[in-house]
Design a protein around this motif. Sequence first.
Motif, PDB file in Angstrom:
ATOM      1  N   LEU A  76       0.803  -1.112   0.027  1.00 35.41           N
ATOM      2  CA  LEU A  76       0.084   0.499   0.151  1.00 35.41           C
ATOM      3  C   LEU A  76       1.294   1.166   0.654  1.00 35.41           C
ATOM      4  CD1 LEU A  76      -1.585   0.530   3.334  1.00 35.41           C
ATOM      5  CD2 LEU A  76      -0.387  -1.320   2.890  1.00 35.41           C
ATOM      6  N   GLY A  77       0.417   2.642  -0.609  1.00 34.33           N
ATOM      7  CA  GLY A  77       1.686   3.250  -1.108  1.00 34.33           C
ATOM      8  C   GLY A  77       2.860   2.889  -1.345  1.00 34.33           C
ATOM      9  N   ASP A  78       3.884   3.289  -0.588  1.00 33.95           N
ATOM     10  CA  ASP A  78       5.122   2.899  -0.656  1.00 33.95           C
ATOM     11  C   ASP A  78       5.366   1.785   0.623  1.00 33.95           C
ATOM     12  OD1 ASP A  78       4.742   4.479   1.518  1.00 33.95           O
ATOM     13  OD2 ASP A  78       6.688   5.859   1.040  1.00 33.95           O
ATOM     14  N   GLU A  79       4.604   1.465   0.423  1.00 37.43           N
ATOM     15  CA  GLU A  79       4.874   0.077   1.905  1.00 37.43           C
ATOM     16  C   GLU A  79       4.493  -1.052   1.383  1.00 37.43           C
ATOM     17  OE1 GLU A  79       4.960   2.773   5.763  1.00 37.43           O
ATOM     18  OE2 GLU A  79       2.778   1.762   5.014  1.00 37.43           O
ATOM     19  N   VAL A  80       5.803  -2.103   2.646  1.00 29.72           N
ATOM     20  CA  VAL A  80       4.755  -3.470   2.069  1.00 29.72           C
ATOM     21  C   VAL A  80       4.593  -3.664   3.606  1.00 29.72           C
ATOM     22  CG1 VAL A  80       5.160  -5.854   2.452  1.00 29.72           C
ATOM     23  CG2 VAL A  80       6.443  -4.140   0.567  1.00 29.72           C
ATOM     24  N   VAL A  81       3.493  -4.170   4.407  1.00 27.24           N
ATOM     25  CA  VAL A  81       3.370  -4.640   5.259  1.00 27.24           C
ATOM     26  C   VAL A  81       2.153  -6.100   6.073  1.00 27.24           C
ATOM     27  CG1 VAL A  81       2.171  -1.703   5.655  1.00 27.24           C
ATOM     28  CG2 VAL A  81       0.388  -3.355   5.359  1.00 27.24           C
ATOM     29  N   ARG A  82       2.145  -6.423   7.097  1.00 26.97           N
ATOM     30  CA  ARG A  82       1.645  -7.414   7.384  1.00 26.97           C
ATOM     31  C   ARG A  82       0.886  -7.146   8.117  1.00 26.97           C
ATOM     32  NH1 ARG A  82       2.753 -10.813  11.756  1.00 26.97           N
ATOM     33  NH2 ARG A  82       2.953 -13.331  11.325  1.00 26.97           N
ATOM     34  N   LEU A  83       0.029  -8.296   8.155  1.00 24.98           N
ATOM     35  CA  LEU A  83      -1.666  -7.440   8.756  1.00 24.98           C
ATOM     36  C   LEU A  83      -1.899  -9.071   9.643  1.00 24.98           C
ATOM     37  CD1 LEU A  83      -2.286  -6.329   5.560  1.00 24.98           C
ATOM     38  CD2 LEU A  83      -4.215  -6.160   6.644  1.00 24.98           C
ATOM     39  N   ASP A  84      -1.751  -9.197  10.595  1.00 23.59           N
ATOM     40  CA  ASP A  84      -2.209 -10.584  11.405  1.00 23.59           C
ATOM     41  C   ASP A  84      -3.334 -10.718  11.679  1.00 23.59           C
ATOM     42  OD1 ASP A  84      -2.785  -9.322  13.562  1.00 23.59           O
ATOM     43  OD2 ASP A  84      -0.998  -9.476  14.538  1.00 23.59           O
ATOM     44  N   GLU A  85      -3.240 -11.920  12.458  1.00 22.56           N
ATOM     45  CA  GLU A  85      -4.530 -12.834  12.489  1.00 22.56           C
ATOM     46  C   GLU A  85      -5.635 -12.164  13.806  1.00 22.56           C
ATOM     47  OE1 GLU A  85      -4.635 -17.217  11.673  1.00 22.56           O
ATOM     48  OE2 GLU A  85      -2.938 -16.462  12.597  1.00 22.56           O
ATOM     49  N   ASP A  86      -5.547 -10.884  14.251  1.00 21.71           N
ATOM     50  CA  ASP A  86      -6.079 -10.219  14.953  1.00 21.71           C
ATOM     51  C   ASP A  86      -6.116  -8.614  14.271  1.00 21.71           C
ATOM     52  OD1 ASP A  86      -5.832 -12.103  16.980  1.00 21.71           O
ATOM     53  OD2 ASP A  86      -3.951 -11.167  17.702  1.00 21.71           O
ATOM     54  N   GLY A  87      -5.535  -8.472  13.388  1.00 23.13           N
ATOM     55  CA  GLY A  87      -5.821  -7.447  12.637  1.00 23.13           C
ATOM     56  C   GLY A  87      -4.476  -6.836  12.704  1.00 23.13           C
ATOM     57  N   GLU A  88      -3.585  -6.631  13.518  1.00 19.93           N
ATOM     58  CA  GLU A  88      -2.320  -5.644  13.578  1.00 19.93           C
ATOM     59  C   GLU A  88      -1.454  -5.541  12.450  1.00 19.93           C
ATOM     60  OE1 GLU A  88       1.691  -4.996  16.595  1.00 19.93           O
ATOM     61  OE2 GLU A  88       0.294  -6.675  16.771  1.00 19.93           O
ATOM     62  N   VAL A  89      -1.328  -4.438  12.182  1.00 21.45           N
ATOM     63  CA  VAL A  89      -0.495  -3.784  10.924  1.00 21.45           C
ATOM     64  C   VAL A  89       0.791  -3.065  11.455  1.00 21.45           C
ATOM     65  CG1 VAL A  89      -0.689  -2.386   8.616  1.00 21.45           C
ATOM     66  CG2 VAL A  89      -3.219  -3.129   9.857  1.00 21.45           C
ATOM     67  N   THR A  90       1.447  -3.906  10.674  1.00 20.30           N
ATOM     68  CA  THR A  90       3.045  -3.439  10.898  1.00 20.30           C
ATOM     69  C   THR A  90       3.949  -2.981   9.697  1.00 20.30           C
ATOM     70  OG1 THR A  90       4.086  -5.736  11.814  1.00 20.30           O
ATOM     71  CG2 THR A  90       4.093  -4.024  13.045  1.00 20.30           C
ATOM     72  N   THR A  91       5.081  -2.753   9.386  1.00 20.82           N
ATOM     73  CA  THR A  91       4.907  -2.921   8.199  1.00 20.82           C
ATOM     74  C   THR A  91       6.586  -3.935   7.770  1.00 20.82           C
ATOM     75  OG1 THR A  91       4.889  -0.065   8.274  1.00 20.82           O
ATOM     76  CG2 THR A  91       6.862  -0.089   7.178  1.00 20.82           C
ATOM     77  N   ILE A  92       6.367  -4.131   6.915  1.00 20.89           N
ATOM     78  CA  ILE A  92       7.895  -5.032   6.687  1.00 20.89           C
ATOM     79  C   ILE A  92       8.871  -3.953   6.071  1.00 20.89           C
ATOM     80  CG2 ILE A  92       8.762  -6.978   5.600  1.00 20.89           C
ATOM     81  CD1 ILE A  92       6.132  -8.127   6.004  1.00 20.89           C
ATOM     82  N   THR A  93       8.482  -3.286   5.328  1.00 24.04           N
ATOM     83  CA  THR A  93       9.617  -2.259   4.217  1.00 24.04           C
ATOM     84  C   THR A  93       8.844  -0.877   4.023  1.00 24.04           C
ATOM     85  OG1 THR A  93      11.757  -1.868   3.024  1.00 24.04           O
ATOM     86  CG2 THR A  93       9.816  -3.650   2.268  1.00 24.04           C
TER      87      THR A  93
END
Length: 299
Positions: A76-93
């Motif tokens: 999304l946008g300029d990021e690659v993110v991880r969405l865990d099973e609880d809905g938490e979003v963290t940026t990978i890079t």
Amino acid sequence: MITLRARPCAPPPGQLCESPVWDGNELRWVDIRRGHIHRAALDRARLDLVHRATISLAPPVSAVVPCESGALVATLGDEVVRLDEDGEVTTITAIPLPDDGIRRRMNDAKVDPLGRLLAGTMSEDGVEGSAALYRIDGDGALATVRAGVTISNGLGWSPDGATLYYADSPTKRVDAFEYDLTTGTVGAGRPFVQFETGEPDGLTVDAEGWVWVAIWGAGQVHAFDPAGQRRAVIDVGPSQVSSCVFAGPDLDVLVITTAKEGMAADEPDAGRLFMCVPGVVGVPGMRYADAGLVGSDGR
């Protein structure tokens, strides 16, 4: 030559649907401008999709893939993110986009046969040579695979993983590159197929090595054997056909995404997903190997 007409599915139309992926149980896809990640069950008997849920993120969300951990990765946008099973979003890079006034965003993304993510960018205004294709390893390490592209798009590998099929859409061409599975690097390339009408968008590869290409602007999906000979034509209807994937327990259903964004005239069912059964089967989709991003508790 296989010739078929795809049929529209039940989920309501989106604006710019893309990145269909079958995770073994469900179909997921994105609506880029709306920031939506949808998931649906496949009703094989009725040849239809049953919508189950939608995740909404800050747009644009251009691609989604499953992870080995059960999470999702999205661009999304300029990021690659991880969405865990609880809905938490963290940026990978974050992709280091140049500060030169050119509007860029992430676009198509796929996982290679060893679980690495290949994700590209695109110029929103079609500025030639201003985008790139990147590799994101399981620990989040980022490397540039190809520079000097304009709209990084369709990605897929031959069944043995030795060839990467890749579309830089404005070239109106799909290229075939040598792919080193050990290092995740791209070698020598050659033109695979050239299109006179429309532009190649998303693509997928079946178990026989045929390459199925969604043709934006032509309203069709074409399939080519490994020698580049056309073997199938699927008429979809809406002109803006964006991607395709094999789905279902037997991977025998071709699911096709379309878009209605920017159309000069109304087209019935534009933005819907479509299906057909072309008589061939796909290969199981790969999951991003995110073990390097999660702790011992799997989170």
